[in-house]
Design a protein around this motif. Structure first.
Motif, mmCIF file in Angstrom:
data_model
loop_
_atom_site.group_PDB
_atom_site.id
_atom_site.type_symbol
_atom_site.label_atom_id
_atom_site.label_comp_id
_atom_site.label_asym_id
_atom_site.label_seq_id
_atom_site.Cartn_x
_atom_site.Cartn_y
_atom_site.Cartn_z
ATOM 1 N N THR A 8 0.838 -1.198 0.000
ATOM 2 C CA THR A 8 0.000 0.000 0.000
ATOM 3 C C THR A 8 0.870 1.244 0.000
ATOM 4 O OG1 THR A 8 -1.870 1.085 1.128
ATOM 5 C CG2 THR A 8 -0.139 0.168 2.520
ATOM 6 N N SER A 9 0.244 2.396 -0.209
ATOM 7 C CA SER A 9 0.964 3.671 -0.230
ATOM 8 C C SER A 9 1.522 4.001 1.146
ATOM 9 C CB SER A 9 0.024 4.785 -0.693
ATOM 10 O OG SER A 9 0.632 6.055 -0.540
ATOM 11 N N ALA A 10 2.714 4.578 1.159
ATOM 12 C CA ALA A 10 3.331 4.970 2.434
ATOM 13 C C ALA A 10 2.484 5.990 3.180
ATOM 14 C CB ALA A 10 4.725 5.519 2.173
ATOM 15 N N ALA A 11 1.671 6.750 2.457
ATOM 16 C CA ALA A 11 0.830 7.750 3.107
ATOM 17 C C ALA A 11 -0.230 7.106 3.998
ATOM 18 C CB ALA A 11 0.159 8.623 2.048
ATOM 19 N N ASN A 12 -0.525 5.822 3.807
ATOM 20 C CA ASN A 12 -1.545 5.142 4.603
ATOM 21 C C ASN A 12 -1.009 4.572 5.910
ATOM 22 O OD1 ASN A 12 -3.425 5.591 2.548
ATOM 23 N ND2 ASN A 12 -2.917 3.666 1.519
ATOM 24 N N VAL A 13 0.308 4.636 6.122
ATOM 25 C CA VAL A 13 0.909 3.986 7.288
ATOM 26 C C VAL A 13 0.343 4.498 8.612
ATOM 27 C CG1 VAL A 13 3.061 3.685 8.566
ATOM 28 C CG2 VAL A 13 3.002 3.299 6.091
ATOM 29 N N PRO A 14 0.239 5.823 8.847
ATOM 30 C CA PRO A 14 -0.314 6.261 10.147
ATOM 31 C C PRO A 14 -1.710 5.708 10.425
ATOM 32 C CG PRO A 14 0.739 8.090 9.007
ATOM 33 C CD PRO A 14 0.681 6.970 8.037
ATOM 34 N N ARG A 15 -2.562 5.697 9.412
ATOM 35 C CA ARG A 15 -3.918 5.179 9.608
ATOM 36 C C ARG A 15 -3.896 3.676 9.868
ATOM 37 N NH1 ARG A 15 -6.829 2.896 5.930
ATOM 38 N NH2 ARG A 15 -5.758 3.894 4.186
ATOM 39 N N ILE A 16 -3.011 2.956 9.171
ATOM 40 C CA ILE A 16 -2.938 1.506 9.371
ATOM 41 C C ILE A 16 -2.461 1.181 10.782
ATOM 42 C CG2 ILE A 16 -1.694 -0.574 8.652
ATOM 43 C CD1 ILE A 16 -1.794 0.496 5.793
ATOM 44 N N ARG A 17 -1.475 1.926 11.286
ATOM 45 C CA ARG A 17 -0.996 1.695 12.651
ATOM 46 C C ARG A 17 -2.103 1.958 13.666
ATOM 47 N NH1 ARG A 17 4.419 0.901 12.747
ATOM 48 N NH2 ARG A 17 5.708 1.807 11.083
ATOM 49 N N ARG A 18 -2.960 2.918 13.348
ATOM 50 C CA ARG A 18 -4.008 3.315 14.287
ATOM 51 C C ARG A 18 -5.243 2.425 14.191
ATOM 52 N NH1 ARG A 18 -4.480 7.787 12.354
ATOM 53 N NH2 ARG A 18 -6.377 7.555 11.110
ATOM 54 N N ALA A 19 -5.665 2.101 12.961
ATOM 55 C CA ALA A 19 -6.960 1.430 12.789
ATOM 56 C C ALA A 19 -6.910 0.192 11.915
ATOM 57 C CB ALA A 19 -7.971 2.425 12.217
ATOM 58 N N GLY A 20 -5.736 -0.204 11.441
ATOM 59 C CA GLY A 20 -5.655 -1.379 10.586
ATOM 60 C C GLY A 20 -5.864 -1.039 9.119
ATOM 61 N N ILE A 21 -6.090 -2.057 8.310
ATOM 62 C CA ILE A 21 -6.267 -1.890 6.863
ATOM 63 C C ILE A 21 -7.753 -1.967 6.558
ATOM 64 C CG2 ILE A 21 -5.620 -2.721 4.573
ATOM 65 C CD1 ILE A 21 -3.297 -4.225 5.907
ATOM 66 N N ARG A 22 -8.309 -0.921 6.010
ATOM 67 C CA ARG A 22 -9.732 -0.903 5.739
ATOM 68 C C ARG A 22 -10.061 -1.733 4.502
ATOM 69 N NH1 ARG A 22 -10.292 5.470 4.021
ATOM 70 N NH2 ARG A 22 -9.101 5.366 2.066
ATOM 71 N N ALA A 23 -11.268 -2.246 4.488
ATOM 72 C CA ALA A 23 -11.723 -3.043 3.352
ATOM 73 C C ALA A 23 -12.056 -2.127 2.185
ATOM 74 C CB ALA A 23 -12.952 -3.862 3.745
ATOM 75 N N ILE A 117 -8.685 -5.585 7.972
ATOM 76 C CA ILE A 117 -7.630 -6.149 8.823
ATOM 77 C C ILE A 117 -7.493 -5.256 10.048
ATOM 78 C CG2 ILE A 117 -5.199 -6.778 8.974
ATOM 79 C CD1 ILE A 117 -6.752 -8.497 7.020
ATOM 80 N N GLY A 118 -7.667 -5.834 11.221
ATOM 81 C CA GLY A 118 -7.575 -5.055 12.461
ATOM 82 C C GLY A 118 -6.146 -4.673 12.791
ATOM 83 N N PRO A 119 -5.965 -3.612 13.612
ATOM 84 C CA PRO A 119 -4.600 -3.172 13.949
ATOM 85 C C PRO A 119 -3.803 -4.234 14.699
ATOM 86 C CG PRO A 119 -6.250 -2.043 15.291
ATOM 87 C CD PRO A 119 -6.988 -2.766 14.222
ATOM 88 N N ARG A 120 -4.462 -5.092 15.473
ATOM 89 C CA ARG A 120 -3.746 -6.137 16.203
ATOM 90 C C ARG A 120 -3.244 -7.243 15.275
ATOM 91 N NH1 ARG A 120 -4.165 -6.018 21.689
ATOM 92 N NH2 ARG A 120 -5.640 -4.518 22.577
ATOM 93 N N GLU A 121 -3.802 -7.308 14.060
ATOM 94 C CA GLU A 121 -3.363 -8.317 13.101
ATOM 95 C C GLU A 121 -2.182 -7.835 12.266
ATOM 96 O OE1 GLU A 121 -7.274 -10.844 11.884
ATOM 97 O OE2 GLU A 121 -7.340 -8.692 11.381
#
Length: 266
Positions: A8-23, A117-121
């Motif tokens: 995924t784009s590097a710009a999505n990293v903060p959101r992924i760390r906080r909330a995981g990967i959205r569907a 995908i949840g942040p814990r995963e």
């Protein structure tokens, strides 16, 4: 636990760390979920999709997000082409890893998790070289690219020059507008249907067109010409297209009416 990598784009990293990967939408049958690929011993095969995904742009480059899923989590697995055919199989995550790992050539395969995908995963996030993998399709290097309307990527790097260098006999690039209008005029009155249909076919490859010069074909005695007119102007942004389609929606020929209905169906 089965390990997969999601690019995924590097710009999505903060959101992924906080909330995981959205569907996201785009899965088989319109399903929403997350695309990923099993982590294999081969670094190149694991990240094979990187260059292909990079063609469509990314902010700050692409990163590799490693995720751990329960072995019993249902996922879809198969080739990219199988997605369009509805032929990807639903299997547990562990079985998807086994299938892909046993393939002699797993290039072009993908795994689809039908949920977010949840942040814990999320196991870890790391940078990845931006030159790994294939583009367009596996083994595409050295193969003459196809410039048909279905394969070409509008706005892609060098796309216009490629279409001009390797014109497709049916899909372009289309002749200039003045040339097409000259063919329409030379077809006579009411006009040779075959010549008019060919000209309208090329007009349909454009985003805008000379609607005023072609609107008269809505009264052509050949229903094939009127139907081709529908397909030609349907995606134009030229003012007046809606009104022209409204008139053709009441055409006496059922094929013309069905064409109008088809182009107006979302």
């Amino acid at each position: 636990m089965a390990m997969f990598v999601h690019l995924t784009s590097a710009a999505n990293v903060p959101r992924i760390r906080r909330a995981g990967i959205r569907a996201a939408s785009g899965g088989q049958g319109g399903a929403r979920g997350v695309y990923c690929f099993p982590v294999l011993p081969s670094y190149t095969l694991t990240h094979q999709w990187l260059r292909e995904l990079a063609r469509f742009g990314s902010r700050g480059g692409l990163v590799a997000v490693h995720v751990r899923l329960d072995d019993g989590q249902d996922v879809l697995v198969g080739r990219y082409a199988d997605r369009r055919l509805g032929a990807q199989d639903t299997v547990p995550a562990a079985e998807a890893v086994r299938r892909v790992a046993e393939l002699e050539d797993p290039r072009g395969w993908e795994v689809f998790v039908p949920r977010a995908i949840g942040p814990r995963e999320v196991h870890r996030i790391r940078t990845a070289p931006q030159v790994v993998g294939w583009r367009y399709q596996p083994n595409a290097h050295g193969v003459r690219p196809c410039t048909c309307f279905g394969c070409q990527v509008r706005g892609g790097y060098g796309a216009r020059r490629l279409r001009e260098r390797l014109p497709h006999p049916l899909d372009g690039p289309p002749p200039p507008v003045r040339v097409l209008l000259a063919r329409v005029a030379a077809a006579g009155d009411p006009g040779d249907p075959a010549v008019l249909r060919e000209a309208l076919h090329w007009f349909g490859k454009r985003r805008r067109g000379p609607l005023a010069e072609l609107a008269g074909l809505a009264a052509h005695p050949d229903p094939g010409v009127r139907e081709e007119l529908v397909w030609a102007v349907a995606r134009w942004s030229t003012p007046g297209v809606t009104e022209l389609l409204d008139s053709l929606a009441a055409d006496e020929d059922p094929d013309v009416r069905e064409a109008v209905e088809a182009v107006r169906t979302p």
